[in-house]
Write a protein that holds these residues in place. Structure first.
Motif, PDB file in Angstrom:
ATOM      1  N   ALA A 277       0.850  -1.193   0.000  1.00 43.75           N
ATOM      2  CA  ALA A 277       0.000   0.000   0.000  1.00 43.75           C
ATOM      3  C   ALA A 277       0.879   1.235   0.000  1.00 43.75           C
ATOM      4  N   ILE A 278       0.385   2.324  -0.573  1.00 44.53           N
ATOM      5  CA  ILE A 278       1.074   3.594  -0.390  1.00 44.53           C
ATOM      6  C   ILE A 278       0.618   4.195   0.935  1.00 44.53           C
ATOM      7  N   LEU A 279       1.468   5.012   1.518  1.00 40.74           N
ATOM      8  CA  LEU A 279       1.188   5.649   2.798  1.00 40.74           C
ATOM      9  C   LEU A 279       0.940   7.130   2.582  1.00 40.74           C
ATOM     10  N   VAL A 280      -0.175   7.641   3.089  1.00 41.71           N
ATOM     11  CA  VAL A 280      -0.502   9.072   3.007  1.00 41.71           C
ATOM     12  C   VAL A 280      -0.584   9.613   4.424  1.00 41.71           C
ATOM     13  N   VAL A 281       0.349  10.492   4.785  1.00 39.46           N
ATOM     14  CA  VAL A 281       0.391  11.090   6.115  1.00 39.46           C
ATOM     15  C   VAL A 281      -0.119  12.521   6.027  1.00 39.46           C
ATOM     16  N   THR A 282      -1.143  12.838   6.798  1.00 40.65           N
ATOM     17  CA  THR A 282      -1.617  14.216   6.936  1.00 40.65           C
ATOM     18  C   THR A 282      -1.378  14.645   8.371  1.00 40.65           C
ATOM     19  N   PHE A 283      -0.622  15.735   8.557  1.00 41.03           N
ATOM     20  CA  PHE A 283      -0.435  16.234   9.916  1.00 41.03           C
ATOM     21  C   PHE A 283      -0.880  17.685   9.986  1.00 41.03           C
ATOM     22  N   ILE A 284      -1.444  18.058  11.136  1.00 35.33           N
ATOM     23  CA  ILE A 284      -1.991  19.390  11.323  1.00 35.33           C
ATOM     24  C   ILE A 284      -1.599  19.905  12.692  1.00 35.33           C
ATOM     25  N   SER A 285      -0.960  21.081  12.728  1.00 34.01           N
ATOM     26  CA  SER A 285      -0.553  21.685  13.991  1.00 34.01           C
ATOM     27  C   SER A 285      -0.339  23.179  13.796  1.00 34.01           C
ATOM     28  N   ASP A 286      -0.616  23.949  14.857  1.00 33.94           N
ATOM     29  CA  ASP A 286      -0.383  25.382  14.826  1.00 33.94           C
ATOM     30  C   ASP A 286       0.756  25.803  15.757  1.00 33.94           C
ATOM     31  N   ASP A 287       1.556  24.852  16.224  1.00 29.09           N
ATOM     32  CA  ASP A 287       2.628  25.167  17.159  1.00 29.09           C
ATOM     33  C   ASP A 287       3.667  26.066  16.479  1.00 29.09           C
ATOM     34  N   PRO A 288       4.005  27.215  17.092  1.00 33.78           N
ATOM     35  CA  PRO A 288       4.994  28.103  16.474  1.00 33.78           C
ATOM     36  C   PRO A 288       6.435  27.717  16.787  1.00 33.78           C
ATOM     37  N   ASN A 289       6.637  26.723  17.644  1.00 39.00           N
ATOM     38  CA  ASN A 289       7.972  26.338  18.094  1.00 39.00           C
ATOM     39  C   ASN A 289       8.440  25.032  17.460  1.00 39.00           C
ATOM     40  N   TYR A 290       9.700  24.741  17.657  1.00 41.31           N
ATOM     41  CA  TYR A 290      10.317  23.491  17.210  1.00 41.31           C
ATOM     42  C   TYR A 290      10.464  22.613  18.448  1.00 41.31           C
ATOM     43  N   VAL A 291       9.514  21.731  18.679  1.00 39.34           N
ATOM     44  CA  VAL A 291       9.515  20.886  19.869  1.00 39.34           C
ATOM     45  C   VAL A 291       9.787  19.423  19.529  1.00 39.34           C
ATOM     46  N   TRP A 299      13.083  12.476  10.249  1.00 44.19           N
ATOM     47  CA  TRP A 299      11.658  12.169  10.127  1.00 44.19           C
ATOM     48  C   TRP A 299      11.379  11.495   8.791  1.00 44.19           C
ATOM     49  N   LYS A 300      12.032  11.994   7.738  1.00 45.02           N
ATOM     50  CA  LYS A 300      11.840  11.370   6.427  1.00 45.02           C
ATOM     51  C   LYS A 300      12.384   9.942   6.431  1.00 45.02           C
ATOM     52  N   ALA A 301      13.535   9.757   7.065  1.00 46.96           N
ATOM     53  CA  ALA A 301      14.129   8.415   7.107  1.00 46.96           C
ATOM     54  C   ALA A 301      13.186   7.421   7.779  1.00 46.96           C
ATOM     55  N   SER A 302      12.444   7.866   8.780  1.00 45.90           N
ATOM     56  CA  SER A 302      11.505   6.972   9.464  1.00 45.90           C
ATOM     57  C   SER A 302      10.384   6.537   8.526  1.00 45.90           C
ATOM     58  N   VAL A 303       9.896   7.477   7.714  1.00 46.01           N
ATOM     59  CA  VAL A 303       8.832   7.143   6.761  1.00 46.01           C
ATOM     60  C   VAL A 303       9.364   6.198   5.687  1.00 46.01           C
ATOM     61  N   VAL A 304      10.538   6.499   5.161  1.00 44.69           N
ATOM     62  CA  VAL A 304      11.132   5.646   4.124  1.00 44.69           C
ATOM     63  C   VAL A 304      11.380   4.239   4.661  1.00 44.69           C
ATOM     64  N   ALA A 306       9.675   2.762   6.991  1.00 44.60           N
ATOM     65  CA  ALA A 306       8.372   2.097   7.103  1.00 44.60           C
ATOM     66  C   ALA A 306       7.882   1.582   5.760  1.00 44.60           C
ATOM     67  N   LYS A 307       8.337   2.226   4.674  1.00 48.16           N
ATOM     68  CA  LYS A 307       7.958   1.791   3.320  1.00 48.16           C
ATOM     69  C   LYS A 307       9.079   0.993   2.670  1.00 48.16           C
ATOM     70  N   ASN A 308       9.891   0.331   3.476  1.00 46.75           N
ATOM     71  CA  ASN A 308      10.926  -0.588   2.985  1.00 46.75           C
ATOM     72  C   ASN A 308      11.890   0.062   2.008  1.00 46.75           C
ATOM     73  N   GLY A 309      12.236   1.324   2.284  1.00 44.58           N
ATOM     74  CA  GLY A 309      13.226   2.020   1.476  1.00 44.58           C
ATOM     75  C   GLY A 309      12.680   2.716   0.245  1.00 44.58           C
ATOM     76  N   ASP A 310      11.376   2.652   0.005  1.00 44.81           N
ATOM     77  CA  ASP A 310      10.789   3.252  -1.200  1.00 44.81           C
ATOM     78  C   ASP A 310      10.189   4.615  -0.846  1.00 44.81           C
ATOM     79  N   GLU A 311      10.954   5.685  -1.075  1.00 46.30           N
ATOM     80  CA  GLU A 311      10.448   7.011  -0.743  1.00 46.30           C
ATOM     81  C   GLU A 311       9.354   7.467  -1.691  1.00 46.30           C
ATOM     82  N   ASN A 312       9.162   6.786  -2.794  1.00 49.17           N
ATOM     83  CA  ASN A 312       8.085   7.131  -3.726  1.00 49.17           C
ATOM     84  C   ASN A 312       6.767   6.457  -3.364  1.00 49.17           C
TER      85      ASN A 312
END
Length: 384
Positions: A277-291, A299-304, A306-312
């Motif tokens: 399956a392809i993975l579609v992540v939607t995130f929503i936040s109004d935090d003005p800081n870097y927490v 963060w990208k490496a974690s997603v890749v 999870a998709k077995n190295g396929d960033e596409n």
């Protein structure tokens, strides 16, 4: 994949809202701007703990953005007419996990993850997301003609919120955050996964939350294609409430949600992530800081991973602060203001779409997102 008609995106018209982010409530006012894209905001170093303080004001884009990326704002005008809209046909559902056999190009399964900020300033944003979901899922069903199965999961941005059981009546925030529905958050029968960061939402509690178990069918912490009253059930789980920590960590919640620790067969999210399956992540936040802990690259490496190295095989959608569009949150416009999230989204090139969290209507954002999802699905090569 056969696309019956191309989705036409109207010229961008950003309806920008001044979003108050305080523990005492939220005031909004609207101004308008007409950018043709999103200005790339430079990433900054973490700036400390977040707050839910109200903004001092908004700024308005007065001209063309200084740089335009593949992540663009969306129009607030009505969707294209029926003759111009993409047409969808959702096939019969396959409720199993991975598949075997000869793989064909194109996806037949999509895993949707929604990461929703549950801090005190997010009441209006959660309502806007819930309102836009029916149109978004209808567009998906009408556009991805070969998709036969989807998973839909919602997570919030902290583990246990401000109403940990047993509730502390001496806490000065006890009444504000825990009193809803006759102090339901203090007595609800919660499971360990209900208080685990990244676990699928089933039982939102606290201020502005659903304050009831949501009727997710199938024994999972995510919805399947045969979910009765899909729109109503999504509304229940997506109303995660506003009793969450003011230190919002949507990226860390995303990492946990798709990580191995929660996705093994008996884990909280067991079976959610599928190789085919392809993975579609939607995130929503109004935090003005870097927490969030970590960097956009991590963060990208974690997603890749999870998709077995396929960033596409992934699409990243973010509704975040955008100072260049007048969407400034918190008291200090010099804070990070979402630039770290913007950097993360831009790492995905055509697989990333960024929008303003201050918009009153998220429907145009999701209509544009359908294009990115459709193209990703077309190009997907599932493991054989």
């Amino acid at each position: 994949m056969l696309r019956k008609a191309a989705l036409q995106t109207a010229p961008a018209l950003a309806l920008v809202l001044s979003t108050a982010c305080s523990d005492t409530g939220r005031e909004v006012s609207a101004t308008a701007s007409q950018p043709t894209g999103i200005t790339t905001a430079p990433a900054t170093d973490p700036s400390g703990a977040t707050t839910d303080a109200p903004p001092t004001g908004t700024s308005t884009d007065t001209g063309e953005p200084t740089s335009t990326t593949s992540t663009t704002t969306t129009s607030t005008t009505s969707p294209a007419s029926d003759t111009n809209q993409a047409k969808f046909d959702l096939g019969a559902s396959d409720l199993g996990g991975g598949t075997t056999g000869t793989a064909e190009k194109g996806c037949k399964k999509v895993d949707f993850l929604f990461v929703i900020d549950n801090s005190t300033s997010m009441e209006n944003n959660q309502a806007a997301l819930i309102q836009s979901f029916p149109g978004f899922i209808d567009a998906i069903k009408n556009t991805l003609v070969d998709v036969t199965d989807y998973h839909i999961m919602v997570v919030d941005t902290d583990a246990n919120g401000r109403c940990p059981q047993p509730c502390d009546e001496a806490d000065p925030d006890y009444v504000k955050f825990c009193s809803a529905a006759n102090y339901y958050a203090c007595s609800a029968m919660l499971e360990p996964c209900d208080t685990t960061l990244g676990a699928g939402m089933l039982h939102p509690v606290g201020s502005f939350a659903s304050n009831k178990p949501c009727p997710v069918a199938g024994g999972n912490r995510y919805m399947l294609p045969n979910q009765p009253d899909l729109e109503g059930t999504f509304a229940c789980v997506a109303q995660v409430g506003t009793a969450g920590s003011p230190a919002e960590k949507p990226m860390n919640a995303m990492q946990a949600a798709i990580g191995e620790a929660l996705n093994f067969p008996m884990g909280c999210n067991g079976g959610f992530i599928r190789d085919d399956a392809i993975l579609v992540v939607t995130f929503i936040s109004d935090d003005p800081n870097y927490v969030d802990k970590g960097t956009p690259a991590e963060w990208k490496a974690s997603v890749v991973e999870a998709k077995n190295g396929d960033e596409n095989a992934a699409v990243i959608l973010g509704l975040i602060p955008h100072p260049e569009l007048g969407c400034i949150t918190g008291n200090d416009p010099n804070l990070t203001q979402g630039s770290h999230w913007q950097e993360f989204i831009e790492m995905w090139d055509k697989h990333g779409v960024s929008g303003s969290v201050c918009e009153a209507d998220y429907a145009p954002f999701f209509l544009q997102a359908v294009n990115a999802i459709d193209q990703t699905c077309d190009d997907f090569n599932p493991p054989g």
